[in-house]
Design a protein around this motif. Structure first.
Motif, mmCIF file in Angstrom:
data_model
loop_
_atom_site.group_PDB
_atom_site.id
_atom_site.type_symbol
_atom_site.label_atom_id
_atom_site.label_comp_id
_atom_site.label_asym_id
_atom_site.label_seq_id
_atom_site.Cartn_x
_atom_site.Cartn_y
_atom_site.Cartn_z
ATOM 1 N N LEU A 1 -13.922 -11.186 15.560
ATOM 2 C CA LEU A 1 -14.370 -11.197 14.172
ATOM 3 C C LEU A 1 -15.110 -9.913 13.824
ATOM 4 C CD1 LEU A 1 -15.688 -14.856 14.317
ATOM 5 C CD2 LEU A 1 -13.482 -14.077 13.432
ATOM 6 N N ARG A 2 -14.758 -9.323 12.704
ATOM 7 C CA ARG A 2 -15.363 -8.071 12.247
ATOM 8 C C ARG A 2 -16.721 -8.354 11.608
ATOM 9 N NH1 ARG A 2 -11.869 -3.687 11.994
ATOM 10 N NH2 ARG A 2 -13.861 -2.629 12.056
ATOM 11 N N GLN A 3 -17.721 -8.608 12.450
ATOM 12 C CA GLN A 3 -19.074 -8.951 11.990
ATOM 13 C C GLN A 3 -20.104 -8.178 12.812
ATOM 14 O OE1 GLN A 3 -19.282 -13.195 10.395
ATOM 15 N NE2 GLN A 3 -18.528 -13.508 12.458
ATOM 16 N N GLU A 4 -19.935 -6.877 12.860
ATOM 17 C CA GLU A 4 -20.801 -6.017 13.667
ATOM 18 C C GLU A 4 -22.275 -6.276 13.409
ATOM 19 O OE1 GLU A 4 -21.755 -3.430 16.419
ATOM 20 O OE2 GLU A 4 -19.658 -3.259 15.821
ATOM 21 N N GLY A 5 -23.057 -6.283 14.492
ATOM 22 C CA GLY A 5 -24.512 -6.380 14.365
ATOM 23 C C GLY A 5 -25.003 -7.652 13.714
ATOM 24 N N ARG A 6 -24.474 -8.780 14.127
ATOM 25 C CA ARG A 6 -24.814 -10.064 13.509
ATOM 26 C C ARG A 6 -24.544 -10.060 12.013
ATOM 27 N NH1 ARG A 6 -28.432 -10.330 17.707
ATOM 28 N NH2 ARG A 6 -28.075 -12.215 18.903
ATOM 29 N N LEU B 1 -39.810 -4.348 18.180
ATOM 30 C CA LEU B 1 -39.318 -5.560 17.507
ATOM 31 C C LEU B 1 -38.119 -6.122 18.261
ATOM 32 C CD1 LEU B 1 -39.431 -4.519 13.725
ATOM 33 C CD2 LEU B 1 -41.116 -5.805 15.043
ATOM 34 N N ASP B 2 -37.945 -7.454 18.190
ATOM 35 C CA ASP B 2 -36.729 -8.006 18.765
ATOM 36 C C ASP B 2 -35.592 -7.843 17.752
ATOM 37 O OD1 ASP B 2 -36.443 -10.327 17.035
ATOM 38 O OD2 ASP B 2 -37.831 -11.448 18.299
ATOM 39 N N THR B 3 -34.400 -8.181 18.148
ATOM 40 C CA THR B 3 -33.221 -7.959 17.315
ATOM 41 C C THR B 3 -33.307 -8.683 15.974
ATOM 42 O OG1 THR B 3 -30.802 -8.012 17.300
ATOM 43 C CG2 THR B 3 -31.895 -9.801 18.471
ATOM 44 N N GLY C 1 -34.889 -5.787 5.727
ATOM 45 C CA GLY C 1 -34.524 -6.557 4.543
ATOM 46 C C GLY C 1 -33.153 -7.202 4.665
ATOM 47 N N LEU C 2 -32.721 -7.399 5.904
ATOM 48 C CA LEU C 2 -31.393 -7.959 6.175
ATOM 49 C C LEU C 2 -31.543 -9.342 6.796
ATOM 50 C CD1 LEU C 2 -29.999 -4.687 7.740
ATOM 51 C CD2 LEU C 2 -29.443 -5.596 5.475
ATOM 52 N N PRO C 3 -30.493 -10.150 6.769
ATOM 53 C CA PRO C 3 -30.590 -11.465 7.421
ATOM 54 C C PRO C 3 -30.754 -11.302 8.932
ATOM 55 C CG PRO C 3 -28.348 -11.049 6.669
ATOM 56 C CD PRO C 3 -29.183 -9.912 6.170
ATOM 57 N N GLU C 4 -31.517 -12.208 9.522
ATOM 58 C CA GLU C 4 -31.660 -12.171 10.978
ATOM 59 C C GLU C 4 -30.298 -12.316 11.643
ATOM 60 O OE1 GLU C 4 -34.532 -15.076 12.247
ATOM 61 O OE2 GLU C 4 -36.198 -13.839 11.577
ATOM 62 N N ASP C 5 -29.459 -13.166 11.096
ATOM 63 C CA ASP C 5 -28.088 -13.336 11.576
ATOM 64 C C ASP C 5 -27.238 -13.685 10.364
ATOM 65 O OD1 ASP C 5 -25.643 -14.042 12.743
ATOM 66 O OD2 ASP C 5 -26.589 -15.011 14.460
ATOM 67 N N GLY C 6 -26.462 -12.721 9.899
ATOM 68 C CA GLY C 6 -25.665 -12.906 8.694
ATOM 69 C C GLY C 6 -24.219 -13.278 8.958
ATOM 70 N N ARG C 7 -23.908 -13.689 10.172
ATOM 71 C CA ARG C 7 -22.513 -14.015 10.480
ATOM 72 C C ARG C 7 -22.085 -15.305 9.802
ATOM 73 N NH1 ARG C 7 -22.793 -13.353 16.866
ATOM 74 N NH2 ARG C 7 -24.744 -14.434 16.409
ATOM 75 N N ASP C 8 -20.828 -15.331 9.405
ATOM 76 C CA ASP C 8 -20.221 -16.472 8.726
ATOM 77 C C ASP C 8 -18.886 -16.730 9.414
ATOM 78 O OD1 ASP C 8 -18.495 -17.927 6.942
ATOM 79 O OD2 ASP C 8 -19.809 -17.398 5.285
ATOM 80 N N TYR C 9 -18.660 -17.966 9.802
ATOM 81 C CA TYR C 9 -17.466 -18.294 10.571
ATOM 82 C C TYR C 9 -16.375 -18.962 9.733
ATOM 83 C CZ TYR C 9 -20.544 -16.872 14.233
ATOM 84 O OH TYR C 9 -21.406 -16.122 14.997
ATOM 85 N N THR C 10 -16.452 -18.789 8.409
ATOM 86 C CA THR C 10 -15.427 -19.346 7.524
ATOM 87 C C THR C 10 -14.040 -18.799 7.872
ATOM 88 O OG1 THR C 10 -17.037 -19.605 5.738
ATOM 89 C CG2 THR C 10 -14.707 -19.615 5.122
ATOM 90 N N VAL C 11 -13.941 -17.494 8.071
ATOM 91 C CA VAL C 11 -12.654 -16.882 8.407
ATOM 92 C C VAL C 11 -12.138 -17.428 9.735
ATOM 93 C CG1 VAL C 11 -11.528 -14.695 9.001
ATOM 94 C CG2 VAL C 11 -13.041 -14.814 7.030
ATOM 95 N N ALA C 12 -13.035 -17.658 10.686
ATOM 96 C CA ALA C 12 -12.619 -18.222 11.973
ATOM 97 C C ALA C 12 -12.022 -19.617 11.780
ATOM 98 C CB ALA C 12 -13.800 -18.280 12.936
ATOM 99 N N ALA C 13 -12.669 -20.433 10.958
ATOM 100 C CA ALA C 13 -12.141 -21.773 10.688
ATOM 101 C C ALA C 13 -10.779 -21.688 10.005
ATOM 102 C CB ALA C 13 -13.123 -22.570 9.831
#
Length: 165
Positions: free
Chosen positions: A53-58, A76-78, A86-98
């Motif tokens: 999945l093309r979701q580089e860097g969370r 700082l941790d990741t 100012g970014l989401p801690e983890d912005g990954r979305d698995y809709t495309v995977a589903a």
């Protein structure tokens, strides 16, 4: 797809988010490269499915990830580094995977992952996660802080206590 999963079966599936630094360049900061190699080996035997999945860097992208690395170098941790930018801690979305699994006719999976969020998202998207299969632990002196953050911040099922001696 490694082989052809049986219709109605729950094939072993790995959702792997792109990590240029780890997958390609072998960065010691994360465990992405070793997890990808492990997945390819296990899926080739199990006739499973790897979704890259093309979701580089969370999900924050390569350039933001490199900015986050600088903040990690300052302590700082990741997750905190992403938030500080100012970014989401983890912005990954698995809709495309589903959607990809649906296109392959796969409605039930054995998910190769230590990340409970992948299971939650897939389940919410209508994919049955029959079970979650843990990946190996690829801890080094260079990535232990990163792995500890994954366990402490997002509940990854990584047995770090066995390694901390």
């Amino acid at each position: 797809v490694f082989g052809e999963p049986d219709a109605g079966a729950s094939p072993l599936v790995r959702l792997h988010s792109e990590c240029l630094t780890g997958d390609v360049f072998g960065s010691a900061r994360c465990d992405c490269g070793p997890q990808l190699r492990e997945a390819v080996e296990r899926l080739s035997v199990a006739e499973g499915v790897l979704l890259y999945l093309r979701q580089e860097g969370r999900g924050i992208g390569l350039y933001n990830k490199l900015d986050a690395y600088a903040l990690q170098d300052d302590g700082l941790d990741t997750y905190a580094a992403n938030a500080a930018l100012g970014l989401p801690e983890d912005g990954r979305d698995y809709t495309v995977a589903a959607q990809m699994l649906g296109a392959l006719g796969i409605g039930s999976v054995d998910l190769l992952s230590n990340n409970p969020d992948k299971e939650r998202q897939l389940s919410a998207l209508g994919v049955t996660v029959r079970r979650r299969v843990r990946t190996g632990v690829f801890a080094t002196d260079h990535n232990m802080r990163y792995l500890r953050a994954k366990v402490d911040r997002t509940g990854h099922t990584i047995a770090l206590t066995e390694l901390a001696s």
